[in-house]
Design a protein around this motif. Structure first.
Motif, PDB file in Angstrom:
ATOM      1  N   VAL A 219      62.165  68.164  41.971  1.00 58.97           N
ATOM      2  CA  VAL A 219      62.484  68.128  40.541  1.00 58.97           C
ATOM      3  C   VAL A 219      62.348  69.536  39.978  1.00 58.97           C
ATOM      4  CG1 VAL A 219      61.867  67.173  38.293  1.00 58.97           C
ATOM      5  CG2 VAL A 219      61.648  65.758  40.347  1.00 58.97           C
ATOM      6  N   VAL A 220      63.426  70.052  39.419  1.00 61.04           N
ATOM      7  CA  VAL A 220      63.414  71.399  38.845  1.00 61.04           C
ATOM      8  C   VAL A 220      63.012  71.346  37.370  1.00 61.04           C
ATOM      9  CG1 VAL A 220      64.733  73.516  38.503  1.00 61.04           C
ATOM     10  CG2 VAL A 220      65.271  72.006  40.414  1.00 61.04           C
ATOM     11  N   LEU A 221      63.662  70.458  36.621  1.00 61.56           N
ATOM     12  CA  LEU A 221      63.367  70.287  35.201  1.00 61.56           C
ATOM     13  C   LEU A 221      63.373  68.800  34.882  1.00 61.56           C
ATOM     14  CD1 LEU A 221      65.788  72.954  33.650  1.00 61.56           C
ATOM     15  CD2 LEU A 221      63.317  73.178  33.870  1.00 61.56           C
ATOM     16  N   PRO A 222      62.435  68.314  34.085  1.00 67.98           N
ATOM     17  CA  PRO A 222      62.495  66.917  33.650  1.00 67.98           C
ATOM     18  C   PRO A 222      63.627  66.720  32.656  1.00 67.98           C
ATOM     19  CG  PRO A 222      60.720  68.060  32.518  1.00 67.98           C
ATOM     20  CD  PRO A 222      61.263  69.024  33.541  1.00 67.98           C
ATOM     21  N   LEU A 223      64.115  65.501  32.544  1.00 67.78           N
ATOM     22  CA  LEU A 223      65.188  65.229  31.590  1.00 67.78           C
ATOM     23  C   LEU A 223      64.778  65.557  30.164  1.00 67.78           C
ATOM     24  CD1 LEU A 223      66.751  61.875  32.866  1.00 67.78           C
ATOM     25  CD2 LEU A 223      67.637  64.203  33.140  1.00 67.78           C
ATOM     26  N   SER A 224      63.484  65.514  29.868  1.00 67.04           N
ATOM     27  CA  SER A 224      63.010  65.822  28.520  1.00 67.04           C
ATOM     28  C   SER A 224      63.283  67.263  28.121  1.00 67.04           C
ATOM     29  CB  SER A 224      61.501  65.538  28.410  1.00 67.04           C
ATOM     30  OG  SER A 224      60.781  66.318  29.345  1.00 67.04           O
ATOM     31  N   ARG A 225      63.529  68.133  29.102  1.00 72.73           N
ATOM     32  CA  ARG A 225      63.846  69.533  28.797  1.00 72.73           C
ATOM     33  C   ARG A 225      65.324  69.735  28.478  1.00 72.73           C
ATOM     34  NH1 ARG A 225      60.984  73.664  30.947  1.00 72.73           N
ATOM     35  NH2 ARG A 225      62.325  74.923  29.592  1.00 72.73           N
ATOM     36  N   ILE A 226      66.155  68.751  28.770  1.00 72.90           N
ATOM     37  CA  ILE A 226      67.600  68.892  28.603  1.00 72.90           C
ATOM     38  C   ILE A 226      68.000  68.418  27.212  1.00 72.90           C
ATOM     39  CG2 ILE A 226      69.863  68.326  29.554  1.00 72.90           C
ATOM     40  CD1 ILE A 226      67.932  69.880  31.426  1.00 72.90           C
ATOM     41  N   GLY A 227      68.656  69.289  26.451  1.00 68.93           N
ATOM     42  CA  GLY A 227      69.118  68.895  25.127  1.00 68.93           C
ATOM     43  C   GLY A 227      70.398  68.097  25.179  1.00 68.93           C
ATOM     44  N   THR A 228      71.341  68.559  25.996  1.00 64.72           N
ATOM     45  CA  THR A 228      72.679  67.958  26.063  1.00 64.72           C
ATOM     46  C   THR A 228      73.165  67.955  27.494  1.00 64.72           C
ATOM     47  OG1 THR A 228      73.216  68.781  23.839  1.00 64.72           O
ATOM     48  CG2 THR A 228      75.071  68.160  25.239  1.00 64.72           C
ATOM     49  N   ILE A 229      73.876  66.897  27.871  1.00 61.96           N
ATOM     50  CA  ILE A 229      74.608  66.900  29.132  1.00 61.96           C
ATOM     51  C   ILE A 229      76.085  66.708  28.822  1.00 61.96           C
ATOM     52  CG2 ILE A 229      74.209  64.414  29.493  1.00 61.96           C
ATOM     53  CD1 ILE A 229      74.391  64.944  32.517  1.00 61.96           C
ATOM     54  N   VAL A 230      76.931  67.498  29.462  1.00 61.83           N
ATOM     55  CA  VAL A 230      78.381  67.318  29.396  1.00 61.83           C
ATOM     56  C   VAL A 230      78.798  66.799  30.765  1.00 61.83           C
ATOM     57  CG1 VAL A 230      80.604  68.340  28.842  1.00 61.83           C
ATOM     58  CG2 VAL A 230      78.517  69.290  27.832  1.00 61.83           C
ATOM     59  N   ILE A 231      79.384  65.594  30.778  1.00 56.67           N
ATOM     60  CA  ILE A 231      79.650  64.890  32.031  1.00 56.67           C
ATOM     61  C   ILE A 231      81.000  64.189  31.930  1.00 56.67           C
ATOM     62  CG2 ILE A 231      78.454  62.768  31.277  1.00 56.67           C
ATOM     63  CD1 ILE A 231      77.282  62.652  34.194  1.00 56.67           C
ATOM     64  N   ASP A 232      81.624  63.910  33.055  1.00 58.27           N
ATOM     65  CA  ASP A 232      82.954  63.280  33.026  1.00 58.27           C
ATOM     66  C   ASP A 232      82.855  61.792  32.737  1.00 58.27           C
ATOM     67  OD1 ASP A 232      83.243  61.689  35.751  1.00 58.27           O
ATOM     68  OD2 ASP A 232      82.220  63.560  36.202  1.00 58.27           O
ATOM     69  N   ASP A 233      84.012  61.182  32.504  1.00 55.88           N
ATOM     70  CA  ASP A 233      84.049  59.785  32.088  1.00 55.88           C
ATOM     71  C   ASP A 233      83.854  58.791  33.232  1.00 55.88           C
ATOM     72  OD1 ASP A 233      86.489  60.347  33.248  1.00 55.88           O
ATOM     73  OD2 ASP A 233      87.664  60.022  31.429  1.00 55.88           O
ATOM     74  N   GLY A 234      83.443  59.287  34.391  1.00 58.11           N
ATOM     75  CA  GLY A 234      83.023  58.397  35.471  1.00 58.11           C
ATOM     76  C   GLY A 234      81.572  57.970  35.349  1.00 58.11           C
ATOM     77  N   LEU A 235      80.885  58.433  34.310  1.00 58.77           N
ATOM     78  CA  LEU A 235      79.486  58.068  34.096  1.00 58.77           C
ATOM     79  C   LEU A 235      79.348  56.560  33.914  1.00 58.77           C
ATOM     80  CD1 LEU A 235      76.518  58.940  33.472  1.00 58.77           C
ATOM     81  CD2 LEU A 235      77.226  59.124  31.070  1.00 58.77           C
ATOM     82  N   SER A 236      78.435  55.961  34.667  1.00 57.72           N
ATOM     83  CA  SER A 236      78.215  54.519  34.559  1.00 57.72           C
ATOM     84  C   SER A 236      77.391  54.190  33.328  1.00 57.72           C
ATOM     85  CB  SER A 236      77.482  54.010  35.804  1.00 57.72           C
ATOM     86  OG  SER A 236      76.161  54.550  35.861  1.00 57.72           O
ATOM     87  N   ASP A 237      77.418  52.915  32.923  1.00 53.87           N
ATOM     88  CA  ASP A 237      76.605  52.481  31.789  1.00 53.87           C
ATOM     89  C   ASP A 237      75.120  52.684  32.077  1.00 53.87           C
ATOM     90  OD1 ASP A 237      78.893  51.741  30.457  1.00 53.87           O
ATOM     91  OD2 ASP A 237      78.724  49.612  30.940  1.00 53.87           O
ATOM     92  N   ALA A 238      74.704  52.400  33.314  1.00 52.69           N
ATOM     93  CA  ALA A 238      73.303  52.577  33.681  1.00 52.69           C
ATOM     94  C   ALA A 238      72.899  54.046  33.615  1.00 52.69           C
ATOM     95  CB  ALA A 238      73.051  52.021  35.080  1.00 52.69           C
ATOM     96  N   GLY A 239      73.794  54.919  34.085  1.00 50.92           N
ATOM     97  CA  GLY A 239      73.510  56.354  34.015  1.00 50.92           C
ATOM     98  C   GLY A 239      73.423  56.844  32.585  1.00 50.92           C
TER      99      GLY A 239
END
Length: 259
Positions: A219-239
């Motif tokens: 683990v490099v950084l916890p998700l709590s450190r991330i302000g924004t993610i830009v991701i494609d529309d293949g992202l699942s509902d669970a993700g």
């Protein structure tokens, strides 16, 4: 070759790598793209693999860090259209006059192309991006000092402790994503990301949706450190739920459908 034979070969292939593109499978099996897409749909429907933008991936937890680590020059040709769509979406977050850090990696490279001629100050440790900006860009560029590490494509000084540069946003990619955070297996990338993360107001993660299926051990950084993610529309509902529950703002880049 029968459907069952092709499906066995595809699932065996995913034991050796985390992702296979439609083109990879065409070359491996010697069949048409339409046949490969039908195979992918069937395997996805049976739950044996996961359909993602541009190809097929192993399910969560099936990929080790040894298998998911790829040199930059291999990774840059995977899910290219998704990465370009992510970069275009991310470029809208940058205003004229901003100072930004753009990390090494193939998706961040696409962002650098998008903003190459913008009125911004850009710091990068990416050797391929620095070369591109030197030839094609007009933005103000600061390049990391140190040694060139060709496999990950970065310039890094292991003794520097980070750059003397502060930015409004640090744009970073990742090898994998889980509820624990950003995941990497290459020790140099772990060190570089950790150092750069302290040099900006906000961390923006650029990642195609395959990355939620890849789980290196570190683990490099916890998700709590991330302000924004830009991701494609293949992202699942669970993700999407996992990211939103961690307080990450999710921006979806439309890719125009599955290819």
């Amino acid at each position: 070759m029968s459907d069952l034979d092709r499906h066995r070969i595809i699932t065996d292939l995913l034991r050796e790598r985390p992702f296979a593109s439609v083109r990879d499978l065409q070359e491996h099996l010697g069949v048409s793209a339409a046949t490969i897409r039908r195979d992918i749909d069937k395997l996805h429907d049976t739950g044996r693999v996961r359909k993602v933008y541009g190809g097929i991936s192993a399910h969560d937890g099936q990929v080790t860090d040894r298998l998911s680590a790829r040199p930059y020059d291999e990774n840059r040709d995977i899910a290219v259209e998704a990465k370009r769509a992510i970069a275009l979406k991310a470029s809208a977050l940058i205003r004229d006059g901003d100072s930004v850090i753009v990390h090494a990696g193939s998706t961040c490279y696409q962002l650098g192309i998008e903003i190459a001629r913008r009125n911004v100050r850009l710091y990068t440790n990416s050797m391929p991006l620095a070369a591109y900006l030197g030839e094609h860009g007009t933005c103000h560029v600061t390049v990391a000092g140190g040694e060139l590490y060709r496999e990950p494509g970065i310039i890094h000084d292991p003794n520097s402790g980070g750059p003397n540069f502060f930015a409004s946003r640090f744009f970073v990619g990742t090898q994998g994503i889980s509820s624990d955070g950003l995941l990497e297996s290459h020790p140099l990338l772990i060190k570089a990301i950790t150092e750069l993360a302290s040099c900006s107001d906000e961390i923006v993660l650029l990642a195609d949706s395959r990355k939620l299926s890849i789980h290196p051990r570190n683990v490099v950084l916890p998700l709590s450190r991330i302000g924004t993610i830009v991701i494609d529309d293949g992202l699942s509902d669970a993700g999407a739920k996992m990211l939103e529950d961690a307080g990450v703002t999710v921006l979806i880049a439309n890719t125009g459908g599955f290819n």
